[in-house]
Scaffold this active site. Structure first.
Site, short mmCIF file in Angstrom:
data_model
loop_
_atom_site.label_atom_id
_atom_site.label_comp_id
_atom_site.label_asym_id
_atom_site.label_seq_id
_atom_site.Cartn_x
_atom_site.Cartn_y
_atom_site.Cartn_z
CB SER A 150 -24.90 39.54 3.30
OG SER A 150 -24.45 40.47 4.27
CE1 TYR A 162 -28.65 37.63 6.81
CE2 TYR A 162 -26.54 38.77 6.91
CZ TYR A 162 -27.78 38.60 6.33
OH TYR A 162 -28.16 39.39 5.27
#
Length: 267
Positions: free
Chosen positions: A129, A142
């Site tokens: 990501s 995250y």
């Protein structure tokens, strides 16, 4: 011979889009799902796999190799999100996300490497990501899981190169998927000192996902990587500002960059 591709988390979102695209391009594609029997009208087969259960990982990889006799590409796409102030997020929930996004991906790599080493060829694509390149407020855990997978990829890439196996990262920005519905949300507690700003940031995150890009862009990017003889270590897929934010972090003083993020997230 057609290349055989295994995509973890292939039942929806980016994984499904990539699987459909590669199937249309003539690849033999297998996706994975924890409960494949519940998924209807899928354009490519799904095998049962839970990245938090090593027995299912071994069984799924063995099933694909048994049916096809080869395994050429692993797309490590399965993952989950988590939001919340770090102070108020249960550590147990943080560990679950690390188990899925980091250790789950590592376990799948470990399962496919013996076959790829035997073939003296193979490609592993870890879907990370753009959030993994920076510590984002209320998404710090995250970000940490995806950043850790980026670093692990850098290391294992060097370890397996002499076996003819390539490993790379593809980091997406915001795409219109169902990730928001599946992530762990720390509740917005009524008496929390973070209540107002955390709620505002939750709304902002959901808006970014809802207005995100078409997952087909990830499919096209991954298709291009598969057809590259010597893949780069890192790829980023997203809009200009998302990718430019990584450049800014490299060139700006730390506190200037932090101030930009705090202004963006209204902190």
């Amino acid at each position: 011979m057609k290349k055989v591709v295994l995509i973890t988390g292939g039942s929806s979102g980016i994984g499904k889009s990539v699987g459909e695209f590669l199937t249309d391009k003539g690849f033999v594609v297998y996706g994975t799902s924890r409960n494949p029997d519940k998924i209807k009208n899928h354009s490519f087969p799904l095998v049962a796999l839970d990245v938090n259960n090593s027995a299912t990982i071994e069984a799924a990889v063995a099933e694909v190799i048994s049916k096809e006799g080869q395994l050429d590409v692993l797309i490590n796409n399965a993952g989950m999100g988590i939001t919340g102030p770090i102070e108020e997020t249960p550590t147990q929930e943080m560990r679950k996300v690390f188990d899925t996004n980091l250790f789950g991906a590592i376990d799948v790599m470990k399962a496919v490497l013996p076959q790829m080493r035997k073939q003296q060829s193979g490609l592993i694509i870890n879907v990370t990501s753009i959030a993994g390149y920076m510590g984002l407020p209320f998404r710090g855990i995250y970000s940490a899981t995806k950043g850790a997978l980026e670093i692990v990829t850098e290391a294992i890439r060097m370890e397996v190169k002499n076996f003819g196996v390539e490993v790379t990262n593809v980091a997406p920005g915001d795409f219109a998927t169902n990730i928001a519905s599946g992530r762990y949300h720390t509740p917005v507690f009524e008496n929390s000192p973070y209540k107002k700003v955390y709620q505002e940031n939750l709304d902002l995150m959901d808006a970014h996902v809802d207005s995100g890009g078409d997952p087909i862009e990830m499919a096209k990017a991954i298709y291009k990587v598969i057809n590259t003889s010597k893949p780069k270590i890192h790829y980023k897929v997203g809009d200009f500002m998302q990718k430019f934010s990584i450049v800014l972090k490299k060139i700006l003083p730390d506190k200037v960059y932090e101030k930009l993020l705090m202004n963006h997230y209204k902190l």
